[in-house]
Design a protein around this motif. Structure first.
Motif, PDB file in Angstrom:
ATOM      1  N   ALA A   1       0.837  -1.196   0.000  1.00  0.00           N
ATOM      2  CA  ALA A   1       0.000   0.000   0.000  1.00  0.00           C
ATOM      3  C   ALA A   1       0.870   1.243   0.000  1.00  0.00           C
ATOM      4  N   PRO A   2       0.404   2.336  -0.605  1.00  0.00           N
ATOM      5  CA  PRO A   2       1.200   3.558  -0.663  1.00  0.00           C
ATOM      6  C   PRO A   2       1.494   4.126   0.717  1.00  0.00           C
ATOM      7  N   LYS A   3       2.656   4.722   0.841  1.00  0.00           N
ATOM      8  CA  LYS A   3       3.032   5.374   2.091  1.00  0.00           C
ATOM      9  C   LYS A   3       2.288   6.689   2.209  1.00  0.00           C
ATOM     10  N   MET A   4       1.732   6.948   3.370  1.00  0.00           N
ATOM     11  CA  MET A   4       1.001   8.180   3.603  1.00  0.00           C
ATOM     12  C   MET A   4       1.878   9.179   4.327  1.00  0.00           C
TER      13      MET A   4
ATOM     14  N   LEU B   1      12.026   5.223 -10.798  1.00  0.00           N
ATOM     15  CA  LEU B   1      12.653   5.919  -9.679  1.00  0.00           C
ATOM     16  C   LEU B   1      12.208   5.380  -8.321  1.00  0.00           C
ATOM     17  N   GLU B   2      11.198   4.511  -8.309  1.00  0.00           N
ATOM     18  CA  GLU B   2      10.648   3.989  -7.063  1.00  0.00           C
ATOM     19  C   GLU B   2      11.708   3.245  -6.248  1.00  0.00           C
ATOM     20  N   LYS B   3      11.778   3.588  -4.983  1.00  0.00           N
ATOM     21  CA  LYS B   3      12.715   2.928  -4.073  1.00  0.00           C
ATOM     22  C   LYS B   3      12.279   1.479  -3.868  1.00  0.00           C
ATOM     23  N   GLY B   4      13.112   0.534  -4.257  1.00  0.00           N
ATOM     24  CA  GLY B   4      12.776  -0.871  -4.095  1.00  0.00           C
ATOM     25  C   GLY B   4      11.986  -1.442  -5.253  1.00  0.00           C
ATOM     26  N   GLY B   5      11.640  -0.613  -6.231  1.00  0.00           N
ATOM     27  CA  GLY B   5      10.899  -1.100  -7.381  1.00  0.00           C
ATOM     28  C   GLY B   5       9.397  -1.027  -7.180  1.00  0.00           C
ATOM     29  N   MET B   6       8.652  -1.099  -8.278  1.00  0.00           N
ATOM     30  CA  MET B   6       7.196  -1.000  -8.232  1.00  0.00           C
ATOM     31  C   MET B   6       6.571  -2.130  -9.037  1.00  0.00           C
ATOM     32  N   GLN B   7       5.417  -2.592  -8.579  1.00  0.00           N
ATOM     33  CA  GLN B   7       4.711  -3.673  -9.258  1.00  0.00           C
ATOM     34  C   GLN B   7       4.309  -3.239 -10.663  1.00  0.00           C
ATOM     35  N   VAL B   8       4.700  -4.019 -11.663  1.00  0.00           N
ATOM     36  CA  VAL B   8       4.379  -3.709 -13.052  1.00  0.00           C
ATOM     37  C   VAL B   8       3.004  -4.289 -13.376  1.00  0.00           C
ATOM     38  N   MET B   9       2.128  -3.448 -13.917  1.00  0.00           N
ATOM     39  CA  MET B   9       0.788  -3.912 -14.273  1.00  0.00           C
ATOM     40  C   MET B   9       0.862  -4.800 -15.503  1.00  0.00           C
ATOM     41  N   SER B  10       0.215  -5.943 -15.406  1.00  0.00           N
ATOM     42  CA  SER B  10       0.221  -6.882 -16.526  1.00  0.00           C
ATOM     43  C   SER B  10      -0.600  -6.346 -17.699  1.00  0.00           C
TER      44      SER B  10
ATOM     45  N   ASP C   1     -14.732  -9.544  -5.336  1.00  0.00           N
ATOM     46  CA  ASP C   1     -13.321  -9.450  -4.969  1.00  0.00           C
ATOM     47  C   ASP C   1     -12.472  -9.217  -6.220  1.00  0.00           C
ATOM     48  N   LEU C   2     -11.434  -8.380  -6.078  1.00  0.00           N
ATOM     49  CA  LEU C   2     -10.483  -8.043  -7.137  1.00  0.00           C
ATOM     50  C   LEU C   2     -11.041  -7.076  -8.182  1.00  0.00           C
ATOM     51  N   THR C   3     -12.205  -6.499  -7.918  1.00  0.00           N
ATOM     52  CA  THR C   3     -12.765  -5.496  -8.832  1.00  0.00           C
ATOM     53  C   THR C   3     -12.022  -4.174  -8.676  1.00  0.00           C
ATOM     54  N   ILE C   4     -11.714  -3.536  -9.796  1.00  0.00           N
ATOM     55  CA  ILE C   4     -11.158  -2.181  -9.762  1.00  0.00           C
ATOM     56  C   ILE C   4     -12.279  -1.232  -9.347  1.00  0.00           C
ATOM     57  N   ILE C   5     -12.094  -0.549  -8.229  1.00  0.00           N
ATOM     58  CA  ILE C   5     -13.100   0.394  -7.751  1.00  0.00           C
ATOM     59  C   ILE C   5     -12.910   1.751  -8.422  1.00  0.00           C
ATOM     60  N   THR C   6     -11.692   2.245  -8.395  1.00  0.00           N
ATOM     61  CA  THR C   6     -11.388   3.544  -9.002  1.00  0.00           C
ATOM     62  C   THR C   6      -9.883   3.754  -9.003  1.00  0.00           C
ATOM     63  N   GLU C   7      -9.433   4.681  -9.804  1.00  0.00           N
ATOM     64  CA  GLU C   7      -8.046   5.136  -9.733  1.00  0.00           C
ATOM     65  C   GLU C   7      -8.000   6.355  -8.815  1.00  0.00           C
TER      66      GLU C   7
ATOM     67  N   PHE D   1       0.988   0.934  -9.133  1.00  0.00           N
ATOM     68  CA  PHE D   1       1.405   0.138 -10.279  1.00  0.00           C
ATOM     69  C   PHE D   1       2.303   0.954 -11.206  1.00  0.00           C
ATOM     70  N   ASP D   2       3.192   0.232 -11.872  1.00  0.00           N
ATOM     71  CA  ASP D   2       3.952   0.770 -12.999  1.00  0.00           C
ATOM     72  C   ASP D   2       3.127   0.459 -14.244  1.00  0.00           C
ATOM     73  N   VAL D   3       2.551   1.503 -14.839  1.00  0.00           N
ATOM     74  CA  VAL D   3       1.751   1.347 -16.049  1.00  0.00           C
ATOM     75  C   VAL D   3       2.480   2.046 -17.184  1.00  0.00           C
ATOM     76  N   ASP D   4       3.130   1.250 -18.021  1.00  0.00           N
ATOM     77  CA  ASP D   4       3.912   1.797 -19.139  1.00  0.00           C
ATOM     78  C   ASP D   4       4.942   2.802 -18.650  1.00  0.00           C
ATOM     79  N   GLY D   5       5.577   2.502 -17.521  1.00  0.00           N
ATOM     80  CA  GLY D   5       6.642   3.362 -16.994  1.00  0.00           C
ATOM     81  C   GLY D   5       6.163   4.497 -16.126  1.00  0.00           C
TER      82      GLY D   5
END
Length: 340
Positions: free
Chosen positions: A2-5, A177-186, A228-234, A301-305
């Motif tokens: 989860a993102p850091k707040m 640039l993400e510290k530790g890397g970021m999950q790449v969206m399939s 479950d696993l439904t995209i709610i919103t960006e 997510f990493d979406v196209d960089g």
């Protein structure tokens, strides 16, 4: 993950002096206690004190700017009253959300469309598109509820990350640039996200209602069963550098990029331009009951960089259930101990 707040800078009410110079403890006008003084607000007009957690709606933290107690604010235009409902007028709603008029949405014809059955494997964790309410009239009511909340908070609708002059440019939103890397969206999940965006453009929205609660303020609830696993919103809004917002009193900022070089870290600021994500509330993750309410997860997510943030259902959500996610993730930096 989860993102850091952001950790908000907190202020505290100063003790008042009596006429003879002695110090008089400030007490909360709601509960009568002078304890928890770090969360005791002092009205800038009448000097009355109130705990942030005794106010209705509850304040998530002490504001850094001016604050007025319920008695003083009720007599001014800044008072928090039940928001005026956005008119349930089709043309006004279509214009407010810039829905494509060529989509046929204006016809308000209730047509049940056949949807492909999606088999999902938990191991693969493929994301699902949301399933809009079939009744166009009900979809209008859902959109009107969001328009009410946006209007009451002085924001305009946006469903994309926005880049404003004087803030961070789009060129610095780089997932590499993400510290530790970021999950790449399939590829499959990216197609699902694009599908959700396209549906919204033609007026087919996630089945959600924004409601006003006297304790929690604006909050969001499911208007039909959500899988479950439904995209709610960006999560969207203006993108800015974290260093520019470290003393900002906004309570809805979200980490977009946590860079190895902290000067390049980015946050999403939804105070001026936003969508329904701004009104989805956090859980009290200091108590077991709070954690049990969590039904969404915030994932970067990493979406196209490019860095993007999604709110995704972590279990089946029943109709009428309110949506909650953990503001803190694993960092526990945001003060949620007074959240409902």
């Amino acid at each position: 993950m989860a993102p850091k707040m952001l950790l908000r800078h907190r202020t505290r009410a100063e003790p008042q002096s009596d006429s003879d110079g002695s110090i008089e403890s400030i007490r909360c006008g709601a509960c009568g206690s002078g304890e928890a003084d770090a969360e005791l607000l002092l009205c800038d007009n009448c000097d009355a004190g109130y705990h942030t957690f005794c106010l209705r709606p509850i304040l998530p933290r002490v504001p850094s700017g001016s604050w007025f107690c319920p008695s003083c604010s009720s007599s001014s235009s800044s008072g928090k009253k039940t928001p005026k409902k956005f008119p349930l007028v089709q043309t006004k709603i279509v214009d407010f959300f810039k829905i494509k008029r060529s989509s046929g949405f204006e016809k308000l014809e209730s047509k049940k469309r056949k949807r492909k059955s999606v088999c999902i494997s938990k191991k693969k964790r493929k994301l699902l598109p949301f399933n809009p309410t079939e009744n166009p009239r009900r979809r209008l009511e859902q959109m009107a509820s969001l328009a009410t909340a946006l209007t009451a908070t002085g924001a305009v609708f946006s469903n994309e990350l926005t880049y404003v002059a004087g803030m961070a440019p789009k060129s610095v939103n780089r997932a590499a640039l993400e510290k530790g890397g970021m999950q790449v969206m399939s590829r499959e999940d990216k197609e699902t996200l694009i599908q959700c965006k396209a549906m919204m453009e033609r007026g087919e929205w996630a089945p959600l209602l924004v409601v006003f609660d006297p304790v929690e303020g604006f909050t969001v609830e499911a208007d039909r069963h959500i899988k479950d696993l439904t995209i709610i919103t960006e999560y969207v809004g203006d993108v800015d550098y974290l260093r520019n917002r470290e003393t900002d009193e906004g309570d809805s900022m979200m980490t977009l990029l946590s860079a190895r070089d902290e000067s390049k870290s980015l946050v999403i600021c939804p105070d001026k331009r936003s969508n329904i994500a701004r009104f989805i509330n956090g859980i009290n993750n200091h108590i077991l009951d709070g954690k049990k309410k969590q039904n969404l997860k915030c994932v970067r997510f990493d979406v196209d960089g490019e860095c993007r943030v999604l709110l995704v259902a972590t279990r089946d959500i029943r109709k009428g259930e309110r949506l909650y996610y953990d503001y803190n993730g694993s960092e526990h930096e945001y003060p949620t101990h007074h959240f409902v």
